[in-house]
Scaffold this motif. Sequence first.
Motif, PDB file in Angstrom:
ATOM      1  N   ALA A 189     -17.765   1.843  -3.498  1.00 47.23           N
ATOM      2  CA  ALA A 189     -16.906   0.741  -3.052  1.00 47.23           C
ATOM      3  C   ALA A 189     -15.434   1.125  -3.187  1.00 47.23           C
ATOM      4  O   ALA A 189     -14.614   0.779  -2.328  1.00 47.23           O
ATOM      5  N   GLU A 190     -15.088   1.834  -4.261  1.00 50.52           N
ATOM      6  CA  GLU A 190     -13.705   2.272  -4.457  1.00 50.52           C
ATOM      7  C   GLU A 190     -13.315   3.305  -3.403  1.00 50.52           C
ATOM      8  O   GLU A 190     -12.200   3.258  -2.853  1.00 50.52           O
ATOM      9  N   LEU A 191     -14.210   4.225  -3.088  1.00 52.00           N
ATOM     10  CA  LEU A 191     -13.921   5.234  -2.073  1.00 52.00           C
ATOM     11  C   LEU A 191     -13.734   4.601  -0.701  1.00 52.00           C
ATOM     12  O   LEU A 191     -12.873   5.026   0.076  1.00 52.00           O
ATOM     13  N   ALA A 192     -14.530   3.568  -0.401  1.00 46.39           N
ATOM     14  CA  ALA A 192     -14.370   2.875   0.882  1.00 46.39           C
ATOM     15  C   ALA A 192     -12.981   2.261   0.993  1.00 46.39           C
ATOM     16  O   ALA A 192     -12.350   2.299   2.060  1.00 46.39           O
ATOM     17  N   LYS A 193     -12.473   1.700  -0.106  1.00 48.85           N
ATOM     18  CA  LYS A 193     -11.122   1.129  -0.093  1.00 48.85           C
ATOM     19  C   LYS A 193     -10.069   2.219   0.089  1.00 48.85           C
ATOM     20  O   LYS A 193      -9.149   2.077   0.905  1.00 48.85           O
ATOM     21  N   LEU A 194     -10.188   3.299  -0.671  1.00 55.17           N
ATOM     22  CA  LEU A 194      -9.207   4.380  -0.603  1.00 55.17           C
ATOM     23  C   LEU A 194      -9.219   5.056   0.759  1.00 55.17           C
ATOM     24  O   LEU A 194      -8.169   5.431   1.293  1.00 55.17           O
ATOM     25  N   CYS A 195     -10.398   5.224   1.338  1.00 58.69           N
ATOM     26  CA  CYS A 195     -10.532   5.980   2.579  1.00 58.69           C
ATOM     27  C   CYS A 195     -10.151   5.182   3.818  1.00 58.69           C
ATOM     28  O   CYS A 195      -9.681   5.773   4.802  1.00 58.69           O
ATOM     29  N   ARG A 196     -10.365   3.866   3.822  1.00 54.64           N
ATOM     30  CA  ARG A 196     -10.094   3.121   5.056  1.00 54.64           C
ATOM     31  C   ARG A 196      -9.811   1.633   4.856  1.00 54.64           C
ATOM     32  O   ARG A 196      -8.925   1.073   5.496  1.00 54.64           O
ATOM     33  N   ASP A 197     -10.568   0.960   3.962  1.00 56.44           N
ATOM     34  CA  ASP A 197     -10.520  -0.505   3.921  1.00 56.44           C
ATOM     35  C   ASP A 197      -9.153  -1.045   3.512  1.00 56.44           C
ATOM     36  O   ASP A 197      -8.744  -2.123   3.968  1.00 56.44           O
ATOM     37  N   ASN A 198      -8.436  -0.327   2.647  1.00 59.04           N
ATOM     38  CA  ASN A 198      -7.113  -0.802   2.245  1.00 59.04           C
ATOM     39  C   ASN A 198      -6.139  -0.776   3.425  1.00 59.04           C
ATOM     40  O   ASN A 198      -5.311  -1.684   3.583  1.00 59.04           O
ATOM     41  N   TRP A 199      -6.245   0.251   4.261  1.00 60.81           N
ATOM     42  CA  TRP A 199      -5.423   0.276   5.469  1.00 60.81           C
ATOM     43  C   TRP A 199      -5.755  -0.897   6.380  1.00 60.81           C
ATOM     44  O   TRP A 199      -4.855  -1.545   6.934  1.00 60.81           O
ATOM     45  N   PHE A 200      -7.036  -1.185   6.522  1.00 57.79           N
ATOM     46  CA  PHE A 200      -7.433  -2.274   7.415  1.00 57.79           C
ATOM     47  C   PHE A 200      -6.904  -3.615   6.908  1.00 57.79           C
ATOM     48  O   PHE A 200      -6.459  -4.453   7.692  1.00 57.79           O
ATOM     49  N   ARG A 201      -6.915  -3.807   5.596  1.00 58.01           N
ATOM     50  CA  ARG A 201      -6.394  -5.049   5.021  1.00 58.01           C
ATOM     51  C   ARG A 201      -4.912  -5.217   5.341  1.00 58.01           C
ATOM     52  O   ARG A 201      -4.464  -6.294   5.766  1.00 58.01           O
ATOM     53  N   VAL A 202      -4.139  -4.163   5.140  1.00 56.50           N
ATOM     54  CA  VAL A 202      -2.695  -4.239   5.332  1.00 56.50           C
ATOM     55  C   VAL A 202      -2.340  -4.379   6.816  1.00 56.50           C
ATOM     56  O   VAL A 202      -1.448  -5.157   7.187  1.00 56.50           O
ATOM     57  N   LEU A 203      -3.017  -3.644   7.675  1.00 56.49           N
ATOM     58  CA  LEU A 203      -2.758  -3.770   9.101  1.00 56.49           C
ATOM     59  C   LEU A 203      -3.065  -5.181   9.586  1.00 56.49           C
ATOM     60  O   LEU A 203      -2.301  -5.770  10.367  1.00 56.49           O
ATOM     61  N   GLY A 233      -4.381  -1.005  -3.490  1.00 55.40           N
ATOM     62  CA  GLY A 233      -3.065  -0.637  -2.983  1.00 55.40           C
ATOM     63  C   GLY A 233      -2.872   0.836  -2.693  1.00 55.40           C
ATOM     64  O   GLY A 233      -1.742   1.277  -2.482  1.00 55.40           O
ATOM     65  N   VAL A 234      -3.966   1.604  -2.635  1.00 50.30           N
ATOM     66  CA  VAL A 234      -3.863   3.060  -2.471  1.00 50.30           C
ATOM     67  C   VAL A 234      -4.733   3.495  -1.298  1.00 50.30           C
ATOM     68  O   VAL A 234      -5.849   2.991  -1.113  1.00 50.30           O
ATOM     69  N   ALA A 235      -4.215   4.432  -0.497  1.00 51.51           N
ATOM     70  CA  ALA A 235      -4.943   4.890   0.682  1.00 51.51           C
ATOM     71  C   ALA A 235      -4.550   6.336   0.975  1.00 51.51           C
ATOM     72  O   ALA A 235      -3.978   7.024   0.122  1.00 51.51           O
ATOM     73  N   LEU A 257       0.836  -1.204   0.000  1.00 58.16           N
ATOM     74  CA  LEU A 257       0.000   0.000   0.000  1.00 58.16           C
ATOM     75  C   LEU A 257       0.867   1.248   0.000  1.00 58.16           C
ATOM     76  O   LEU A 257       1.943   1.277   0.593  1.00 58.16           O
ATOM     77  N   VAL A 258       0.353   2.308  -0.638  1.00 56.64           N
ATOM     78  CA  VAL A 258       0.930   3.653  -0.546  1.00 56.64           C
ATOM     79  C   VAL A 258      -0.175   4.597  -0.084  1.00 56.64           C
ATOM     80  O   VAL A 258      -1.280   4.593  -0.638  1.00 56.64           O
ATOM     81  N   GLY A 259       0.129   5.397   0.944  1.00 54.20           N
ATOM     82  CA  GLY A 259      -0.811   6.409   1.411  1.00 54.20           C
ATOM     83  C   GLY A 259      -0.464   7.759   0.813  1.00 54.20           C
ATOM     84  O   GLY A 259       0.682   8.220   0.913  1.00 54.20           O
ATOM     85  N   LEU A 260      -1.438   8.411   0.188  1.00 53.18           N
ATOM     86  CA  LEU A 260      -1.227   9.722  -0.429  1.00 53.18           C
ATOM     87  C   LEU A 260      -0.812  10.737   0.625  1.00 53.18           C
ATOM     88  O   LEU A 260      -1.520  10.970   1.602  1.00 53.18           O
ATOM     89  N   ASN A 261       0.352  11.363   0.420  1.00 54.11           N
ATOM     90  CA  ASN A 261       0.840  12.417   1.296  1.00 54.11           C
ATOM     91  C   ASN A 261       0.271  13.752   0.819  1.00 54.11           C
ATOM     92  O   ASN A 261       0.357  14.087  -0.358  1.00 54.11           O
TER      93      ASN A 261
END
Length: 353
Positions: free
Chosen positions: A329-343, A292-294, A252-256
């Motif tokens: 669904a895409e916004l949910a992944k970008l906003c939080r769900d992708n972080w939850f998957r990786v954590l 892969g984006v958050a 994952l990469v988090g947008l700075n």
Amino acid sequence: MHAVFDGHNDVLLRLWQNEKKGGDAVAEFTEGTDKGHIDLPRAKAGGLAGGLCAIYIPSGDLVLKEPDANGHYVTPLSEPLERAPSLDIAMEMASIALRLERAGSWRLCRTMTDIDHALADDKFAAVLHMEGCEAIDADLTALEVFYAAGLRSLGPVWSRNNIFGHGVPFAYPMSPDTGPGLTDIGRELVKECNRLGILIDLSHITEQGFWDVAKLSDQPLVASHSNPHALVPVARNLTDKQLDAIRESKGLVGLNFAVTMLRADGRENADTPLSDMVRHIDYLVDKLGIDGVAIGSDFDGALVPREISTAAGLQNLVDALQKAGYGGAELAKLCRDNWFRVLRSAWHDTENA
């Protein structure tokens, strides 16, 4: 409103600095302030449901170089820090995090179950992160103590060198391949993080350090607050080759939100349009896939676009992404769900798998 889980902020640094001047960290976060970017009222207004909150030891000697006529600059790395005062500061910031939990101002989360419960209870879900491990000893004894206190994520280095590895400078234009990577002690740190279940963050490390971690770690590769080097060639941003490796690892990469890492000219100018943020998200989604984006705002650690300004403005970015064609669904992944998957993966958390 889309709830956002943010991969990086420096609110503990701001609270610590203001407490050193006589302020009350718990009251400032809980009741709100006009300082910085994050407090509880502004988090609620912007849908910021939680995030990785950094313990960061400031470098007093760091002065960002002014750009030349072409916008180019190279800021030398800060001098390495001594361990004893670094440990004192880290303990003081951890104390603030624990006091905020005791006051009921946020929930300090150690597992995905903790995060789920915090969100269900409308509590700010804080995860303790360490940005640069100057407070950790070579024997890694302190790592166990910080883990017990709630540490669940760390970056071995900030943009300076320490006993674990080498950091990239703040420079434009420059490759992230600026020096050596992990030391032998740094390799042991990675192995111990894998054993304990502590996320390893690659946002400030040299490109060689990135590849050293990639060879050693059993976790998804994560850069919590970084952007594409192809769009803005600052040393802190990630090359396409690095992005390919992150995708391959299901990382994952988090947008700075730092404007110097968003703008094509690399300048520190708050009048940076939301379209620049969307452009970076689009590029990252193309390279990493939507999984892969958050978000990794760097709130309280950087100058952010004026249209965001503080945590209260987060939904302006969400709205811009929606207008750019991202569905629910895409916004949910970008906003939080992708972080939850990786954590969940890094923490070996099987309860919510």
